[in-house]
Scaffold this motif. Sequence first.
Motif, PDB file in Angstrom:
ATOM      1  N   MET A   1     -12.757  -4.354  11.093  1.00 12.43           N
ATOM      2  CA  MET A   1     -12.132  -3.082  10.771  1.00 12.43           C
ATOM      3  C   MET A   1     -10.773  -3.325  10.122  1.00 12.43           C
ATOM      4  O   MET A   1      -9.978  -4.106  10.611  1.00 12.43           O
ATOM      5  N   MET A   2     -10.518  -2.681   9.014  1.00 12.37           N
ATOM      6  CA  MET A   2      -9.249  -2.830   8.326  1.00 12.37           C
ATOM      7  C   MET A   2      -8.265  -1.790   8.832  1.00 12.37           C
ATOM      8  O   MET A   2      -8.608  -0.633   9.002  1.00 12.37           O
ATOM      9  N   MET A   3      -7.047  -2.232   9.071  1.00 10.70           N
ATOM     10  CA  MET A   3      -5.993  -1.316   9.492  1.00 10.70           C
ATOM     11  C   MET A   3      -4.822  -1.493   8.546  1.00 10.70           C
ATOM     12  O   MET A   3      -4.238  -2.568   8.473  1.00 10.70           O
ATOM     13  N   ILE A   4      -4.518  -0.480   7.789  1.00 10.95           N
ATOM     14  CA  ILE A   4      -3.409  -0.526   6.856  1.00 10.95           C
ATOM     15  C   ILE A   4      -2.450   0.579   7.245  1.00 10.95           C
ATOM     16  O   ILE A   4      -2.847   1.719   7.428  1.00 10.95           O
ATOM     17  N   ILE A   5      -1.204   0.201   7.363  1.00 12.61           N
ATOM     18  CA  ILE A   5      -0.179   1.174   7.709  1.00 12.61           C
ATOM     19  C   ILE A   5       0.561   1.523   6.436  1.00 12.61           C
ATOM     20  O   ILE A   5       1.117   0.658   5.782  1.00 12.61           O
ATOM     21  N   ASN A   6       0.553   2.770   6.078  1.00 15.44           N
ATOM     22  CA  ASN A   6       1.273   3.215   4.896  1.00 15.44           C
ATOM     23  C   ASN A   6       2.608   3.786   5.328  1.00 15.44           C
ATOM     24  O   ASN A   6       2.660   4.734   6.098  1.00 15.44           O
ATOM     25  N   ARG A   7       3.660   3.193   4.853  1.00 18.48           N
ATOM     26  CA  ARG A   7       4.988   3.612   5.257  1.00 18.48           C
ATOM     27  C   ARG A   7       5.613   4.449   4.149  1.00 18.48           C
ATOM     28  O   ARG A   7       5.593   4.076   2.999  1.00 18.48           O
ATOM     29  N   PHE A   8       6.176   5.555   4.538  1.00 19.01           N
ATOM     30  CA  PHE A   8       6.882   6.422   3.617  1.00 19.01           C
ATOM     31  C   PHE A   8       8.325   6.498   4.085  1.00 19.01           C
ATOM     32  O   PHE A   8       8.638   7.188   5.031  1.00 19.01           O
ATOM     33  N   PHE A   9       9.203   5.764   3.408  1.00 22.31           N
ATOM     34  CA  PHE A   9      10.582   5.650   3.840  1.00 22.31           C
ATOM     35  C   PHE A   9      11.370   6.935   3.680  1.00 22.31           C
ATOM     36  O   PHE A   9      12.342   7.145   4.372  1.00 22.31           O
ATOM     37  N   SER A  10      10.987   7.775   2.777  1.00 25.39           N
ATOM     38  CA  SER A  10      11.787   8.962   2.508  1.00 25.39           C
ATOM     39  C   SER A  10      11.879   9.890   3.719  1.00 25.39           C
ATOM     40  O   SER A  10      12.749  10.747   3.765  1.00 25.39           O
ATOM     41  N   THR A  11      11.036   9.692   4.712  1.00 26.65           N
ATOM     42  CA  THR A  11      11.073  10.562   5.889  1.00 26.65           C
ATOM     43  C   THR A  11      12.025  10.054   6.965  1.00 26.65           C
ATOM     44  O   THR A  11      12.255  10.716   7.953  1.00 26.65           O
ATOM     45  N   ILE A  12      12.588   8.862   6.775  1.00 23.00           N
ATOM     46  CA  ILE A  12      13.464   8.281   7.789  1.00 23.00           C
ATOM     47  C   ILE A  12      14.909   8.538   7.395  1.00 23.00           C
ATOM     48  O   ILE A  12      15.352   8.144   6.325  1.00 23.00           O
ATOM     49  N   LYS A  13      15.665   9.175   8.272  1.00 21.44           N
ATOM     50  CA  LYS A  13      17.039   9.581   7.964  1.00 21.44           C
ATOM     51  C   LYS A  13      18.052   8.564   8.480  1.00 21.44           C
ATOM     52  O   LYS A  13      17.787   7.805   9.410  1.00 21.44           O
ATOM     53  N   ASN A  14      19.242   8.590   7.881  1.00 22.17           N
ATOM     54  CA  ASN A  14      20.399   7.814   8.318  1.00 22.17           C
ATOM     55  C   ASN A  14      20.186   6.306   8.305  1.00 22.17           C
ATOM     56  O   ASN A  14      20.800   5.588   9.080  1.00 22.17           O
ATOM     57  N   VAL A  58      -8.011 -10.166   5.092  1.00 19.49           N
ATOM     58  CA  VAL A  58      -6.787  -9.691   5.722  1.00 19.49           C
ATOM     59  C   VAL A  58      -7.055  -8.259   6.146  1.00 19.49           C
ATOM     60  O   VAL A  58      -7.294  -7.393   5.310  1.00 19.49           O
ATOM     61  N   ARG A  59      -7.071  -8.023   7.423  1.00 20.46           N
ATOM     62  CA  ARG A  59      -7.472  -6.713   7.943  1.00 20.46           C
ATOM     63  C   ARG A  59      -6.303  -5.817   8.331  1.00 20.46           C
ATOM     64  O   ARG A  59      -6.451  -4.615   8.467  1.00 20.46           O
ATOM     65  N   VAL A  60      -5.134  -6.412   8.541  1.00 19.26           N
ATOM     66  CA  VAL A  60      -3.970  -5.622   8.942  1.00 19.26           C
ATOM     67  C   VAL A  60      -2.792  -6.006   8.063  1.00 19.26           C
ATOM     68  O   VAL A  60      -2.445  -7.183   7.981  1.00 19.26           O
ATOM     69  N   TYR A  61      -2.228  -5.016   7.397  1.00 18.10           N
ATOM     70  CA  TYR A  61      -0.990  -5.241   6.675  1.00 18.10           C
ATOM     71  C   TYR A  61      -0.276  -3.915   6.457  1.00 18.10           C
ATOM     72  O   TYR A  61      -0.869  -2.852   6.530  1.00 18.10           O
ATOM     73  N   GLU A  62       0.997  -4.033   6.227  1.00 22.99           N
ATOM     74  CA  GLU A  62       1.842  -2.871   5.979  1.00 22.99           C
ATOM     75  C   GLU A  62       1.886  -2.627   4.481  1.00 22.99           C
ATOM     76  O   GLU A  62       2.132  -3.560   3.706  1.00 22.99           O
ATOM     77  N   ALA A  63       1.612  -1.418   4.063  1.00 22.14           N
ATOM     78  CA  ALA A  63       1.696  -1.044   2.651  1.00 22.14           C
ATOM     79  C   ALA A  63       2.790   0.000   2.481  1.00 22.14           C
ATOM     80  O   ALA A  63       2.793   1.006   3.188  1.00 22.14           O
TER      81      ALA A  63
END
Length: 120
Positions: A1-14, A58-63
């Motif tokens: 099973m592939m697990m990819i985490i999509n990070r959206f930085f614009s939602t993180i403040k300060n 590669v089944r897990v990585y941060e995108a």
Amino acid sequence: MMMIINRFFSTIKNTSARQLIEKTVKENNIVVFMKGTPSQPMCGYSRAVCQILDMNKVRVYEAVNVLEDEQVREEIKAFSNWPTIPQVFVKGAFIGGCDILVDMNKTGELQKLLAKEGII
């Protein structure tokens, strides 16, 4: 099973873009700063990097979708001293962009690196 985490930085403040990049690279085995997401890449080079990772099981990585945040898109280039996107980091080390990953994949160097780092 592939697990990819999509990070959206614009939602993180300060937090500065540099701090977010440093934290993400430090806390994840593999990070891909790309245009779009693995399920919906927005350029051929980003698609190729995802395909190479998939071919190497590669089944897990941060995108990180750099199109979501202009500051991150510009800061990642300064952080890595690399002018183009996508950019790939393995265990905190900058590996390169699509062309580097393609070459490493062809020679078997990528598979050796991923195995050495315990990723595959």
